[in-house]
Design a protein around this motif. Structure first.
Motif, PDB file in Angstrom:
ATOM      1  N   CYS A 233       2.217   8.451   6.111  1.00  0.00           N
ATOM      2  CA  CYS A 233       1.256   7.355   6.019  1.00  0.00           C
ATOM      3  C   CYS A 233       1.218   6.517   7.295  1.00  0.00           C
ATOM      4  O   CYS A 233       2.253   6.066   7.780  1.00  0.00           O
ATOM      5  CB  CYS A 233       1.638   6.493   4.821  1.00  0.00           C
ATOM      6  SG  CYS A 233       0.532   5.123   4.607  1.00  0.00           S
ATOM      7  N   ASP A 234       0.020   6.283   7.796  1.00  0.00           N
ATOM      8  CA  ASP A 234      -0.157   5.444   8.985  1.00  0.00           C
ATOM      9  C   ASP A 234      -0.571   4.019   8.639  1.00  0.00           C
ATOM     10  O   ASP A 234      -0.528   3.137   9.477  1.00  0.00           O
ATOM     11  CB  ASP A 234      -1.228   6.042   9.903  1.00  0.00           C
ATOM     12  CG  ASP A 234      -0.801   7.368  10.498  1.00  0.00           C
ATOM     13  OD1 ASP A 234       0.410   7.571  10.681  1.00  0.00           O
ATOM     14  OD2 ASP A 234      -1.690   8.192  10.765  1.00  0.00           O
ATOM     15  N   SER A 235      -0.995   3.794   7.416  1.00  0.00           N
ATOM     16  CA  SER A 235      -1.544   2.499   7.013  1.00  0.00           C
ATOM     17  C   SER A 235      -0.452   1.564   6.502  1.00  0.00           C
ATOM     18  O   SER A 235       0.280   1.889   5.565  1.00  0.00           O
ATOM     19  CB  SER A 235      -2.585   2.708   5.910  1.00  0.00           C
ATOM     20  OG  SER A 235      -2.925   1.477   5.296  1.00  0.00           O
ATOM     21  N   PHE A 236      -0.392   0.379   7.104  1.00  0.00           N
ATOM     22  CA  PHE A 236       0.571  -0.623   6.652  1.00  0.00           C
ATOM     23  C   PHE A 236       0.316  -0.992   5.195  1.00  0.00           C
ATOM     24  O   PHE A 236       1.246  -1.139   4.410  1.00  0.00           O
ATOM     25  CB  PHE A 236       0.514  -1.880   7.517  1.00  0.00           C
ATOM     26  CG  PHE A 236       1.319  -3.011   6.963  1.00  0.00           C
ATOM     27  CD1 PHE A 236       2.701  -3.016   7.105  1.00  0.00           C
ATOM     28  CD2 PHE A 236       0.719  -4.052   6.274  1.00  0.00           C
ATOM     29  CE1 PHE A 236       3.467  -4.040   6.580  1.00  0.00           C
ATOM     30  CE2 PHE A 236       1.476  -5.082   5.745  1.00  0.00           C
ATOM     31  CZ  PHE A 236       2.846  -5.081   5.900  1.00  0.00           C
ATOM     32  N   ARG A 237      -0.938  -1.147   4.812  1.00  0.00           N
ATOM     33  CA  ARG A 237      -1.270  -1.524   3.429  1.00  0.00           C
ATOM     34  C   ARG A 237      -0.802  -0.471   2.433  1.00  0.00           C
ATOM     35  O   ARG A 237      -0.315  -0.804   1.357  1.00  0.00           O
ATOM     36  CB  ARG A 237      -2.767  -1.750   3.279  1.00  0.00           C
ATOM     37  CG  ARG A 237      -3.229  -3.026   3.913  1.00  0.00           C
ATOM     38  CD  ARG A 237      -4.692  -3.243   3.671  1.00  0.00           C
ATOM     39  NE  ARG A 237      -5.077  -4.560   4.125  1.00  0.00           N
ATOM     40  CZ  ARG A 237      -6.284  -5.018   4.081  1.00  0.00           C
ATOM     41  NH1 ARG A 237      -7.259  -4.264   3.593  1.00  0.00           N
ATOM     42  NH2 ARG A 237      -6.555  -6.230   4.506  1.00  0.00           N
ATOM     43  N   VAL A 238      -0.952   0.784   2.789  1.00  0.00           N
ATOM     44  CA  VAL A 238      -0.504   1.861   1.896  1.00  0.00           C
ATOM     45  C   VAL A 238       1.016   1.864   1.824  1.00  0.00           C
ATOM     46  O   VAL A 238       1.593   1.960   0.735  1.00  0.00           O
ATOM     47  CB  VAL A 238      -1.038   3.232   2.353  1.00  0.00           C
ATOM     48  CG1 VAL A 238      -0.458   4.351   1.497  1.00  0.00           C
ATOM     49  CG2 VAL A 238      -2.560   3.263   2.300  1.00  0.00           C
ATOM     50  N   ARG A 239       1.681   1.730   2.966  1.00  0.00           N
ATOM     51  CA  ARG A 239       3.150   1.694   2.962  1.00  0.00           C
ATOM     52  C   ARG A 239       3.669   0.535   2.123  1.00  0.00           C
ATOM     53  O   ARG A 239       4.642   0.667   1.379  1.00  0.00           O
ATOM     54  CB  ARG A 239       3.697   1.616   4.384  1.00  0.00           C
ATOM     55  CG  ARG A 239       3.510   2.902   5.170  1.00  0.00           C
ATOM     56  CD  ARG A 239       4.339   2.933   6.436  1.00  0.00           C
ATOM     57  NE  ARG A 239       4.171   1.776   7.292  1.00  0.00           N
ATOM     58  CZ  ARG A 239       3.349   1.712   8.326  1.00  0.00           C
ATOM     59  NH1 ARG A 239       2.610   2.756   8.658  1.00  0.00           N
ATOM     60  NH2 ARG A 239       3.266   0.627   9.061  1.00  0.00           N
ATOM     61  N   ARG A 240       3.009  -0.614   2.231  1.00  0.00           N
ATOM     62  CA  ARG A 240       3.414  -1.785   1.440  1.00  0.00           C
ATOM     63  C   ARG A 240       3.222  -1.517  -0.052  1.00  0.00           C
ATOM     64  O   ARG A 240       4.088  -1.847  -0.861  1.00  0.00           O
ATOM     65  CB  ARG A 240       2.624  -3.015   1.869  1.00  0.00           C
ATOM     66  CG  ARG A 240       3.070  -4.274   1.140  1.00  0.00           C
ATOM     67  CD  ARG A 240       2.407  -5.493   1.665  1.00  0.00           C
ATOM     68  NE  ARG A 240       0.961  -5.389   1.445  1.00  0.00           N
ATOM     69  CZ  ARG A 240       0.081  -6.252   1.900  1.00  0.00           C
ATOM     70  NH1 ARG A 240       0.468  -7.274   2.627  1.00  0.00           N
ATOM     71  NH2 ARG A 240      -1.203  -6.097   1.657  1.00  0.00           N
ATOM     72  N   ALA A 241       2.097  -0.892  -0.429  1.00  0.00           N
ATOM     73  CA  ALA A 241       1.847  -0.562  -1.832  1.00  0.00           C
ATOM     74  C   ALA A 241       2.871   0.440  -2.348  1.00  0.00           C
ATOM     75  O   ALA A 241       3.349   0.331  -3.489  1.00  0.00           O
ATOM     76  CB  ALA A 241       0.426  -0.019  -2.008  1.00  0.00           C
ATOM     77  N   ILE A 242       3.231   1.409  -1.510  1.00  0.00           N
ATOM     78  CA  ILE A 242       4.237   2.395  -1.910  1.00  0.00           C
ATOM     79  C   ILE A 242       5.592   1.718  -2.092  1.00  0.00           C
ATOM     80  O   ILE A 242       6.302   1.985  -3.070  1.00  0.00           O
ATOM     81  CB  ILE A 242       4.320   3.541  -0.881  1.00  0.00           C
ATOM     82  CG1 ILE A 242       3.041   4.394  -0.945  1.00  0.00           C
ATOM     83  CG2 ILE A 242       5.552   4.402  -1.126  1.00  0.00           C
ATOM     84  CD1 ILE A 242       2.932   5.421   0.169  1.00  0.00           C
ATOM     85  N   ALA A 243       5.955   0.830  -1.182  1.00  0.00           N
ATOM     86  CA  ALA A 243       7.228   0.115  -1.299  1.00  0.00           C
ATOM     87  C   ALA A 243       7.259  -0.720  -2.577  1.00  0.00           C
ATOM     88  O   ALA A 243       8.270  -0.745  -3.288  1.00  0.00           O
ATOM     89  CB  ALA A 243       7.454  -0.761  -0.074  1.00  0.00           C
ATOM     90  N   GLU A 244       6.166  -1.387  -2.875  1.00  0.00           N
ATOM     91  CA  GLU A 244       6.093  -2.181  -4.097  1.00  0.00           C
ATOM     92  C   GLU A 244       6.227  -1.281  -5.325  1.00  0.00           C
ATOM     93  O   GLU A 244       6.938  -1.605  -6.277  1.00  0.00           O
ATOM     94  CB  GLU A 244       4.784  -2.959  -4.166  1.00  0.00           C
ATOM     95  CG  GLU A 244       4.685  -3.812  -5.414  1.00  0.00           C
ATOM     96  CD  GLU A 244       3.424  -4.660  -5.462  1.00  0.00           C
ATOM     97  OE1 GLU A 244       3.103  -5.123  -6.560  1.00  0.00           O
ATOM     98  OE2 GLU A 244       2.774  -4.851  -4.418  1.00  0.00           O
TER      99      GLU A 244
END
Length: 76
Positions: A38-49
């Motif tokens: 994943c390159d998207s910060f928003r996606v990484r944040r959603a995955i972490a959550e």
């Protein structure tokens, strides 16, 4: 959906799993693997959550999280 090439689809999939909570714990390895690609910060944040909320078995996600960390450290 986590394998989608569209970041918005990946993000919504991760958020849906987060809403499901521990009932979605079997999705932990797929979420952890999705971090590496994943390159998207928003996606990484959603995955972490989602990972925090679903509380997967640590042994099931450890290797994928280490791989994701290595990719992110290399600037991937």
């Amino acid at each position: 959906l986590l394998d989608s090439d569209k970041p918005q689809v990946q993000r919504w999939a991760a958020l849906a799993l987060a809403i499901m909570g521990p009932e979605a714990s079997q999705a932990g390895p797929a979420l952890a693997r999705a971090l590496a690609g994943c390159d998207s910060f928003r996606v990484r944040r959603a995955i972490a959550e989602a990972l925090a909320r679903i509380q997967p078995d640590p042994e099931a996600v450890r290797e994928a999280l280490v791989d994701a960390r290595l990719v992110l450290e290399r600037g991937g």
